[in-house]
Scaffold this active site. Structure first.
Site, PDB file in Angstrom:
ATOM      1  N   LEU A   1     -27.926  10.620  -5.633  1.00 46.43           N
ATOM      2  CA  LEU A   1     -28.627  11.378  -4.597  1.00 46.43           C
ATOM      3  C   LEU A   1     -27.634  12.254  -3.818  1.00 46.43           C
ATOM      4  O   LEU A   1     -27.794  13.455  -3.695  1.00 46.43           O
ATOM      5  CB  LEU A   1     -29.351  10.406  -3.647  1.00 46.43           C
ATOM      6  CG  LEU A   1     -30.150  11.014  -2.496  1.00 46.43           C
ATOM      7  CD1 LEU A   1     -31.350  11.817  -3.024  1.00 46.43           C
ATOM      8  CD2 LEU A   1     -30.665   9.922  -1.545  1.00 46.43           C
TER       9      LEU A   1
ATOM     10  N   GLU B   1     -24.676  14.480  -2.272  1.00 45.45           N
ATOM     11  CA  GLU B   1     -23.847  15.619  -2.693  1.00 45.45           C
ATOM     12  C   GLU B   1     -22.914  15.974  -1.536  1.00 45.45           C
ATOM     13  O   GLU B   1     -23.095  15.465  -0.419  1.00 45.45           O
ATOM     14  CB  GLU B   1     -24.737  16.826  -3.023  1.00 45.45           C
ATOM     15  CG  GLU B   1     -25.687  16.574  -4.176  1.00 45.45           C
ATOM     16  CD  GLU B   1     -26.608  17.761  -4.454  1.00 45.45           C
ATOM     17  OE1 GLU B   1     -26.440  18.824  -3.813  1.00 45.45           O
ATOM     18  OE2 GLU B   1     -27.499  17.600  -5.311  1.00 45.45           O
TER      19      GLU B   1
ATOM     20  N   SER C   1     -26.357  12.213   4.844  1.00 47.60           N
ATOM     21  CA  SER C   1     -27.484  11.694   5.633  1.00 47.60           C
ATOM     22  C   SER C   1     -28.706  12.598   5.487  1.00 47.60           C
ATOM     23  O   SER C   1     -29.845  12.125   5.480  1.00 47.60           O
ATOM     24  CB  SER C   1     -27.091  11.598   7.118  1.00 47.60           C
ATOM     25  OG  SER C   1     -26.161  10.557   7.296  1.00 47.60           O
TER      26      SER C   1
ATOM     27  N   THR D   1     -22.311   4.846  -7.300  1.00 50.90           N
ATOM     28  CA  THR D   1     -21.956   3.469  -7.650  1.00 50.90           C
ATOM     29  C   THR D   1     -22.320   3.220  -9.113  1.00 50.90           C
ATOM     30  O   THR D   1     -23.388   3.655  -9.560  1.00 50.90           O
ATOM     31  CB  THR D   1     -22.718   2.477  -6.740  1.00 50.90           C
ATOM     32  OG1 THR D   1     -22.439   2.810  -5.394  1.00 50.90           O
ATOM     33  CG2 THR D   1     -22.305   1.025  -7.008  1.00 50.90           C
TER      34      THR D   1
ATOM     35  N   ARG E   1      -6.387 -25.331  11.532  1.00 49.97           N
ATOM     36  CA  ARG E   1      -5.288 -24.718  12.282  1.00 49.97           C
ATOM     37  C   ARG E   1      -5.119 -25.403  13.643  1.00 49.97           C
ATOM     38  O   ARG E   1      -6.082 -25.533  14.404  1.00 49.97           O
ATOM     39  CB  ARG E   1      -5.596 -23.234  12.475  1.00 49.97           C
ATOM     40  CG  ARG E   1      -4.691 -22.497  13.422  1.00 49.97           C
ATOM     41  CD  ARG E   1      -3.393 -22.130  12.783  1.00 49.97           C
ATOM     42  NE  ARG E   1      -2.595 -21.274  13.647  1.00 49.97           N
ATOM     43  CZ  ARG E   1      -1.278 -21.214  13.601  1.00 49.97           C
ATOM     44  NH1 ARG E   1      -0.592 -21.949  12.733  1.00 49.97           N
ATOM     45  NH2 ARG E   1      -0.621 -20.411  14.404  1.00 49.97           N
TER      46      ARG E   1
ATOM     47  N   GLN F   1     -10.001 -12.240  13.961  1.00 51.47           N
ATOM     48  CA  GLN F   1      -9.419 -12.668  15.246  1.00 51.47           C
ATOM     49  C   GLN F   1      -9.087 -14.164  15.219  1.00 51.47           C
ATOM     50  O   GLN F   1      -8.034 -14.584  15.697  1.00 51.47           O
ATOM     51  CB  GLN F   1     -10.422 -12.351  16.378  1.00 51.47           C
ATOM     52  CG  GLN F   1      -9.815 -12.344  17.758  1.00 51.47           C
ATOM     53  CD  GLN F   1      -8.779 -11.237  17.936  1.00 51.47           C
ATOM     54  OE1 GLN F   1      -8.797 -10.228  17.248  1.00 51.47           O
ATOM     55  NE2 GLN F   1      -7.839 -11.465  18.840  1.00 51.47           N
TER      56      GLN F   1
ATOM     57  N   GLY G   1      -6.032 -14.683  13.222  1.00 54.55           N
ATOM     58  CA  GLY G   1      -4.833 -14.114  13.826  1.00 54.55           C
ATOM     59  C   GLY G   1      -3.982 -13.379  12.796  1.00 54.55           C
ATOM     60  O   GLY G   1      -4.494 -12.768  11.852  1.00 54.55           O
ATOM     61  N   GLY G   2      -2.652 -13.500  12.960  1.00 51.69           N
ATOM     62  CA  GLY G   2      -1.717 -12.777  12.080  1.00 51.69           C
ATOM     63  C   GLY G   2      -1.949 -13.093  10.609  1.00 51.69           C
ATOM     64  O   GLY G   2      -1.837 -12.210   9.751  1.00 51.69           O
TER      65      GLY G   2
ATOM     66  N   GLU H   1     -26.237   3.704   1.573  1.00 49.38           N
ATOM     67  CA  GLU H   1     -27.707   3.574   1.518  1.00 49.38           C
ATOM     68  C   GLU H   1     -28.349   3.809   2.891  1.00 49.38           C
ATOM     69  O   GLU H   1     -29.317   3.153   3.273  1.00 49.38           O
ATOM     70  CB  GLU H   1     -28.110   2.240   0.877  1.00 49.38           C
ATOM     71  CG  GLU H   1     -27.618   2.180  -0.582  1.00 49.38           C
ATOM     72  CD  GLU H   1     -28.368   1.241  -1.480  1.00 49.38           C
ATOM     73  OE1 GLU H   1     -29.547   0.987  -1.235  1.00 49.38           O
ATOM     74  OE2 GLU H   1     -27.747   0.773  -2.455  1.00 49.38           O
TER      75      GLU H   1
END
Ligand code: CAA
Length: 380
Positions: A125, A127, A132, A158, A269, A337, A340-341, A364
């Site tokens: 669809l 282009e 939108s 896709t 953790r 979050q 964390g790291g 979509e």
């Protein structure tokens, strides 16, 4: 009113859940890194009948409902979003419109091979100048008597890389006719002049194949016109009603993967001498993720159920996609979050989930297009 899935749905959900856990979860990071789905996964999906879940039994499919498809897509996407979108597009954006708009000859010709996965489908669809604003598309189809001559370029397709059948929206009227001058054509992947061109390098769902498709003087027989001449925009929009339920189910699946990873990590953790799940700051995150996911899933199931009843589900599908995609990104953000790291590195799969969730607010029909659809329905 009954919130329980029936016996058949529980069975198909458990089958998809088991497959996702055994075959997709272990491959998801690999799919992402190698930017393609393992070829054997396509065969496994065929064996399970998942390419033809909603194709009627008389054409070799499982003849199941849109609700069943939504339930299955949540499970597949919880395991691997790249595989999930591949199956979603094939079922919702190709099998479904042929089933809903095809004539007997088209159903006989195309549905059996789509049902087995022998042929994979793609939907063209978008282009460069029509994202939108889908009705602005310009790919032309000149009437040559017994065939159309198609020229143009489609973007972000896709499944394009391995698709054997493309549903291509073309302009058969004047550009100023907008939605009233668009038709839908079924074009085989081996049609002369159809070229799968640039493969996109994406932020997420990297295992799925997204490419542009160039169409140069492609001869398309008139019998490949799906629905009537200049009726293509309605086909495109009705098809997207179903597709959006699939993407909403994808969003719930990714969000659920985020919640499950977060719960596990919160129990394992330790900081300040105890598991981080014992801190209220973490508990509130988990509670909000779980609540919003439940609400999203209910909207997804309601939209699918509405479509199964043969009713127009445009606002229901838009609400499901709006809520589920925002929730998915909320869950991905909270998951990052909480980790964390560690979550920010590619040692965990959390950063992949974070990238995968993002597309659900874009493809979509972007989040703001869903809001536009819902508001237009309210104001009509
Ligand atoms: N079902 C049936 N018909 C519909 C419909 C639906 N859901 N929605 C609209 N229509 C009909 C309308 O009734 C109208 O027909 P009438 O004039 O006869 O009443 C006609 O279509 C035009 O409708 P609109 O005036 O609403 O059209 P519009 O130009 O204002 O566009 C839009 C509406 C909702 C913004 C639409 O352009 C849209 O959905 N845009 C987003 C496009 C999109 O989702 N693209 C995704 C591409 S696929 C993809 O992402 C790639 C992938 O492979 C995953």
């Amino acid at each position: 009113m009954d919130f329980e899935l029936d016996e058949e749905l529980v069975m198909v959900r458990d089958m998809a859940r088991d497959f996702a856990e055994k075959e997709l979860v272990p491959r998801a990071t690999k799919h992402d890194r190698q930017e393609k789905i393992d070829p054997e996964v396509f065969g496994m999906l065929s064996e399970l009948g998942l390419w033809g879940l909603t194709v009627p039994e008389e054409y070799g499919g499982a003849g199941m409902s849109n609700l069943a498809l939504a339930v299955v897509l949540e499970e597949l996407n919880r395991g691997c979003a790249s595989t999930g979108v591949t199956v979603s597009v094939h079922n919702s954006l190709l099998g479904a419109p042929i089933k809903r708009f095809g004539n007997d000859e088209q159903k006989q010709r195309f549905l059996p091979e789509l049902a087995t996965g022998e042929t994979i489908g793609a939907y063209c669809l978008t282009e460069a100048g029509a994202g939108s604003d889908a009705a602005a598309l310009r790919t032309s189809a000149e009437d040559k008597g017994d065939h159309f001559l198609v020229n143009g370029e489609k973007l972000f397709v896709t499944n394009a890389d391995f698709a054997g059948l493309f549903l291509v929206y073309v302009r058969t009227g004047k550009p100023e006719d907008k939605d009233k001058g668009i038709s839908a054509l079924l074009i085989p992947g081996d049609a002369e002049g159809l070229k799968v061109a640039t493969k996109e390098k994406k932020c997420g769902i990297r295992g799925s194949a997204t490419s542009s498709v160039e169409l140069t003087n492609v001869v398309v027989p008139k019998e490949n016109l799906l629905s009537g001449l200049n009726q293509g925009f309605k086909v495109a929009m009705d098809t997207l009603d179903g597709g959006r339920i699939g993407i909403a189910a994808q969003a719930v699946g990714i969000g659920r993967a985020c919640l499950e990873a977060s719960v596990k990590y919160s129990n394992e953790r330790e900081q300040f001498g105890r598991a981080i799940g014992r801190f209220q700051a973490i508990q509130w995150k988990l509670a909000d993720m779980s609540t919003r996911l439940d609400a999203s899933r209910m909207l997804v199931h309601r939209a699918a159920w509405t479509r199964d009843r043969g009713e127009v589900c445009t606002p229901e599908a838009a609400k499901a996609k709006l809520m589920a995609s925002i929730t998915s990104n909320f869950c991905a953000d909270e998951c990052m979050q909480i980790h964390g790291g560690a979550g920010y590195t590619d040692d965990f799969h959390v950063e992949r989930l974070f990238r995968d969730a993002r597309i659900t607010e874009i493809y979509e029909g972007a989040t703001d297009i869903q809001r536009l659809i819902i508001a237009r329905d309210l104001l009509a």
